[in-house]
Design a protein around this motif. Structure first.
Motif, PDB file in Angstrom:
ATOM      1  N   ASP A   1       0.686  -1.060  -0.498  1.00 59.04           N
ATOM      2  CA  ASP A   1      -0.113  -0.127  -0.557  1.00 59.04           C
ATOM      3  C   ASP A   1       1.152   1.217  -0.122  1.00 59.04           C
ATOM      4  O   ASP A   1       0.489   2.469   0.017  1.00 59.04           O
ATOM      5  N   HIS A   2       1.943   1.470  -0.421  1.00 56.43           N
ATOM      6  CA  HIS A   2       2.888   2.266  -0.333  1.00 56.43           C
ATOM      7  C   HIS A   2       3.192   2.564   1.340  1.00 56.43           C
ATOM      8  O   HIS A   2       3.584   4.282   0.829  1.00 56.43           O
ATOM      9  N   ARG A   3       2.287   2.447   2.050  1.00 61.88           N
ATOM     10  CA  ARG A   3       3.095   2.779   3.328  1.00 61.88           C
ATOM     11  C   ARG A   3       3.148   2.121   4.408  1.00 61.88           C
ATOM     12  O   ARG A   3       3.837   2.280   5.661  1.00 61.88           O
TER      13      ARG A   3
ATOM     14  N   ASP B   1       7.041   3.322   0.120  1.00 64.20           N
ATOM     15  CA  ASP B   1       6.340   4.603   1.377  1.00 64.20           C
ATOM     16  C   ASP B   1       6.285   5.842   0.893  1.00 64.20           C
ATOM     17  O   ASP B   1       7.918   6.332   1.033  1.00 64.20           O
ATOM     18  N   ALA B   2       5.934   6.514   0.879  1.00 70.14           N
ATOM     19  CA  ALA B   2       5.858   7.479  -0.005  1.00 70.14           C
ATOM     20  C   ALA B   2       5.695   8.683   1.207  1.00 70.14           C
ATOM     21  O   ALA B   2       6.133   9.892   0.786  1.00 70.14           O
ATOM     22  N   LEU B   3       5.498   8.553   2.278  1.00 72.00           N
ATOM     23  CA  LEU B   3       5.470   9.434   3.530  1.00 72.00           C
ATOM     24  C   LEU B   3       7.280   9.514   3.308  1.00 72.00           C
ATOM     25  O   LEU B   3       8.065  11.085   3.209  1.00 72.00           O
ATOM     26  N   ARG B   4       8.174   8.554   2.451  1.00 71.59           N
ATOM     27  CA  ARG B   4       9.570   9.255   2.654  1.00 71.59           C
ATOM     28  C   ARG B   4       9.652  10.289   2.434  1.00 71.59           C
ATOM     29  O   ARG B   4      10.726  10.917   2.147  1.00 71.59           O
TER      30      ARG B   4
ATOM     31  N   VAL C   1      -0.285   9.132   0.652  1.00 71.86           N
ATOM     32  CA  VAL C   1      -0.259   9.700   2.180  1.00 71.86           C
ATOM     33  C   VAL C   1      -1.735  10.677   2.821  1.00 71.86           C
ATOM     34  O   VAL C   1      -1.888  10.948   2.281  1.00 71.86           O
ATOM     35  N   SER C   2      -1.316   9.713   4.007  1.00 70.69           N
ATOM     36  CA  SER C   2      -2.267  10.362   4.538  1.00 70.69           C
ATOM     37  C   SER C   2      -2.649  12.018   5.326  1.00 70.69           C
ATOM     38  O   SER C   2      -1.747  12.265   5.880  1.00 70.69           O
ATOM     39  N   ARG C   3      -3.450  12.081   5.211  1.00 69.47           N
ATOM     40  CA  ARG C   3      -3.521  13.650   5.669  1.00 69.47           C
ATOM     41  C   ARG C   3      -3.054  14.280   6.807  1.00 69.47           C
ATOM     42  O   ARG C   3      -2.409  15.029   6.310  1.00 69.47           O
TER      43      ARG C   3
ATOM     44  N   ARG D   1      -0.803  12.908   8.523  1.00 73.36           N
ATOM     45  CA  ARG D   1       1.121  12.656   7.647  1.00 73.36           C
ATOM     46  C   ARG D   1       1.269  13.450   7.576  1.00 73.36           C
ATOM     47  O   ARG D   1       2.718  14.518   7.831  1.00 73.36           O
ATOM     48  N   VAL D   2       0.322  14.370   6.156  1.00 70.60           N
ATOM     49  CA  VAL D   2       0.733  15.127   5.413  1.00 70.60           C
ATOM     50  C   VAL D   2       1.122  16.721   6.337  1.00 70.60           C
ATOM     51  O   VAL D   2       1.821  17.129   6.043  1.00 70.60           O
ATOM     52  N   LEU D   3       0.298  16.628   6.796  1.00 74.99           N
ATOM     53  CA  LEU D   3       0.367  17.628   7.769  1.00 74.99           C
ATOM     54  C   LEU D   3       1.451  18.038   8.797  1.00 74.99           C
ATOM     55  O   LEU D   3       1.915  19.387   8.795  1.00 74.99           O
ATOM     56  N   GLU D   4       1.430  16.741   9.444  1.00 74.84           N
ATOM     57  CA  GLU D   4       2.260  17.084  10.410  1.00 74.84           C
ATOM     58  C   GLU D   4       3.759  16.970   9.720  1.00 74.84           C
ATOM     59  O   GLU D   4       4.264  17.904  10.365  1.00 74.84           O
TER      60      GLU D   4
END
Ligand code: ATP
Ligand code: MG
Length: 349
Positions: free
Chosen positions: A91-93, A154-157, A190-192, A194-197
């Motif tokens: 799930d890329h995460r 993991d797209a958060l990266r 990426v979840s909203r 985590r994006v905000l964080e």
């Protein structure tokens, strides 16, 4: 590296019980940079149950499934994570499975950037098999392993990479730079939250403006194509705060004061990203403007402003002064049947 006493106590307890334990990640990076770490993370070969038994202090369970135990020490929480080896990210995460490991090197290998993949111990010193320290000196953000694979997992990266760029001012290593541009679409996964964080940290960074400028197209992907359209001058849909921000970012001629992120501006951008609506106080014209154009003081002024606001919120009108004023017509013109009265694109007054 000098760890605060409450962190040292955690390391000591684990080691007294026969387990290896290290400070790891951001706290090592920041200590080497002479910055105050925002939190202290420990990694250990002990399994979560073993960690809890060794600590003999209150712990929180959050993340135990992924091998993390939070020790609630007198000095603050310390996250203690079992050495892990990760595999498969469909799930890329989230990794499909997490394997515990007995080997510190495995754990360093799964981390995102070399500068975040160092471990340190107050008496055993630094463990840096991936060359993080050298990259710190070169001011370089280098992925651990193949950037394309790591961002795809993991797209958060991708966002963390931009965040570190904005906070530390480091260059992103070339293949990573290419990979993050190529895979930018994954940012949508990426979840909203985590994006905000990450955006909160990014915008507070000393190099936020350079980062936003350099990677403007990624931020466009992250925050919607309609904003991109606005920025590039295609008939815009309104999204005032973010669009304005990006406009500033893409226009080097703008004064820098417009880009300096005061807390107020940062809050406004974040509120916008969180999906807060444009309110009357954000509208680019005020009651005063209506009075100057021949409206009589009274409730009608408020009604017209609310109609304009609704058009802006629904995307029918950009929240820009000239457009809003253009959508107005004088009361006299209205009486004569003139003026802009197109419910699809303006406000009938
Ligand atoms: P901060 O200063 O904001 O705490 P940090 O790098 O310490 O930055 P954390 O979220 O505290 O960030 O994570 C601690 C460590 O965990 C990181 O330094 C990195 O080694 C690892 N890590 C965090 N997120 C990821 C990720 N998405 N992929 C791989 N490793 C990660
Ligand atoms: Mg941290």
């Amino acid at each position: 590296m000098t760890a605060p006493p409450y962190v040292r106590a955690v390391l000591d307890k684990l080691e007294a019980a026969g387990y290896e334990a290290w400070c790891v990640g951001g706290c090592v990076r920041d200590s080497l940079l002479g910055r105050a770490p925002s939190d202290w993370d420990v990694c250990t070969c002990a399994r979560p149950e073993e960690t809890k038994a060794a600590l003999s202090m209150p712990t929180a369970e959050k993340g135990a499934a992924y091998g993390t135990v939070t020790a609630l020490t007198e000095g603050g929480p310390v996250e203690i994570t079992t050495y892990r080896k990760e595999g498969g990210y469909s799930d890329h995460r989230r990794p499909d499975f997490v394997g515990f490991s007995l080997c510190l090197e495995d754990d360093l290998q799964r981390r995102d950037f070399t500068i975040n993949a160092m471990a340190a111990h107050p008496s055993r010193g630094l463990r840096d098999p991936l060359g993080g320290r050298e990259d710190l000196e070169k001011k370089l953000l280098r992925c651990v392993g193949d950037p394309r694979r790591r961002f795809d997992e993991d797209a958060l990266r991708i966002l963390r990479c931009l965040r570190f760029r904005a906070v530390l001012g480091f260059e992103i290593e070339e293949t990573a730079k290419k990979a993050l541009r190529d895979l930018a679409d994954l940012l949508k996964t990426v979840s909203r939250e985590r994006v905000l964080e990450e955006m909160d940290k990014l915008l507070a960074g000393a190099y936020a403006e350079e980062t936003l400028k350099e990677y403007a197209e990624l931020f466009c992907i992250l925050f919607g194509e309609k904003i991109c359209a606005d920025v590039s001058g295609v008939p815009p849909e309104p999204d005032r705060r973010w669009a304005q921000l990006l406009k500033h970012v893409q226009n080097p001629g703008e004064t820098l004061t417009a880009l300096r992120f005061t807390n107020r501006r940062r809050r406004a951008v974040l509120a916008h990203l969180a999906g807060d609506p444009v309110t009357l106080s954000d509208l680019q014209i005020k009651g005063r403007d209506l009075l100057e154009r021949g409206y009589a003081p009274g409730p009608r002024v408020g009604e017209v402003l609310h109609m304009l606001l609704e058009d802006v919120q629904k995307g029918r009108l950009p929240n820009e002064r000239s457009a809003l004023l253009g959508a107005l017509c004088s009361p006299q013109a209205k009486a004569d049947g003139q003026g802009l009265v197109d419910p699809g694109h303006g406000v009938g007054v």
